[in-house]
Write a protein that holds these residues in place. Structure first.
Motif, PDB file in Angstrom:
ATOM      1  N   VAL A  17       0.838  -1.201   0.000  1.00 45.08           N
ATOM      2  CA  VAL A  17       0.000   0.000   0.000  1.00 45.08           C
ATOM      3  C   VAL A  17       0.874   1.253   0.000  1.00 45.08           C
ATOM      4  O   VAL A  17       0.622   2.209  -0.740  1.00 45.08           O
ATOM      5  N   LEU A  18       1.935   1.260   0.812  1.00 42.84           N
ATOM      6  CA  LEU A  18       2.844   2.415   0.847  1.00 42.84           C
ATOM      7  C   LEU A  18       3.527   2.611  -0.510  1.00 42.84           C
ATOM      8  O   LEU A  18       3.694   3.750  -0.972  1.00 42.84           O
ATOM      9  N   PHE A  19       3.910   1.515  -1.152  1.00 43.73           N
ATOM     10  CA  PHE A  19       4.538   1.608  -2.463  1.00 43.73           C
ATOM     11  C   PHE A  19       3.578   2.223  -3.481  1.00 43.73           C
ATOM     12  O   PHE A  19       3.982   3.071  -4.288  1.00 43.73           O
ATOM     13  N   GLN A  20       2.320   1.854  -3.446  1.00 40.56           N
ATOM     14  CA  GLN A  20       1.343   2.415  -4.377  1.00 40.56           C
ATOM     15  C   GLN A  20       1.130   3.905  -4.129  1.00 40.56           C
ATOM     16  O   GLN A  20       1.034   4.691  -5.078  1.00 40.56           O
ATOM     17  N   ILE A  21       1.081   4.323  -2.878  1.00 35.36           N
ATOM     18  CA  ILE A  21       0.902   5.746  -2.557  1.00 35.36           C
ATOM     19  C   ILE A  21       2.105   6.554  -3.036  1.00 35.36           C
ATOM     20  O   ILE A  21       1.949   7.627  -3.630  1.00 35.36           O
ATOM     21  N   VAL A  22       3.309   6.041  -2.797  1.00 37.39           N
ATOM     22  CA  VAL A  22       4.516   6.738  -3.240  1.00 37.39           C
ATOM     23  C   VAL A  22       4.554   6.806  -4.770  1.00 37.39           C
ATOM     24  O   VAL A  22       4.900   7.845  -5.344  1.00 37.39           O
ATOM     25  N   LEU A  23       4.179   5.740  -5.436  1.00 32.55           N
ATOM     26  CA  LEU A  23       4.163   5.716  -6.894  1.00 32.55           C
ATOM     27  C   LEU A  23       3.187   6.749  -7.452  1.00 32.55           C
ATOM     28  O   LEU A  23       3.509   7.484  -8.398  1.00 32.55           O
ATOM     29  N   ILE A  24       2.019   6.866  -6.862  1.00 29.97           N
ATOM     30  CA  ILE A  24       1.031   7.860  -7.300  1.00 29.97           C
ATOM     31  C   ILE A  24       1.568   9.279  -7.074  1.00 29.97           C
ATOM     32  O   ILE A  24       1.411  10.154  -7.923  1.00 29.97           O
TER      33      ILE A  24
END
Length: 118
Positions: free
Chosen positions: A23-30
């Motif tokens: 989830v953290l990786f997806q937020i950072v990617l966005i």
């Protein structure tokens, strides 16, 4: 009776497990995508516009924020310009209200679409 027992056995086992790192990786990617596609180009455009505004000098043709074409007569201080909108009509405007500097090669006469007679 058999159907309800079957649903009761499969309901608890089907819950997916999510990882916090995913989830953290997806937020950072966005956030990175937003920065490179929205924020960074807008900052670059604003810096170019600010440099253009500070480079305005007397004799330049400008387009005001209200859509009026005018010629810069003089500058007063850092942010004020005296512009001539029509012959004999001079107005003081704030430099930050200028939308664009009109280059002479971009200006076309009103009847430029008509074919010239030879």
């Amino acid at each position: 009776m058999f159907i309800s027992d079957a649903f009761a056995q499969t309901a608890g086992a089907a819950a997916p497990q999510t990882s916090t790192m995913g989830v953290l990786f997806q937020i950072v990617l966005i956030a990175v995508v937003f920065y490179f596609f929205l924020i960074r180009p807008n900052q670059k455009r604003m810096k170019q516009h600010q440099a253009m505004l500070m480079a305005i000098k007397p004799g330049d043709e400008v387009l005001t924020g209200g859509g009026i074409y005018a010629k810069v007569i003089s500058t007063e201080g850092q942010y004020d310009l005296i512009v001539e909108m029509a012959k004999g009509i001079q107005v003081k405007v704030n430099r930050l209200t200028i939308r664009d500097v009109v280059l002479p090669e971009n200006a076309k006469p009103a009847n430029s679409n008509a074919k010239s007679k030879k």
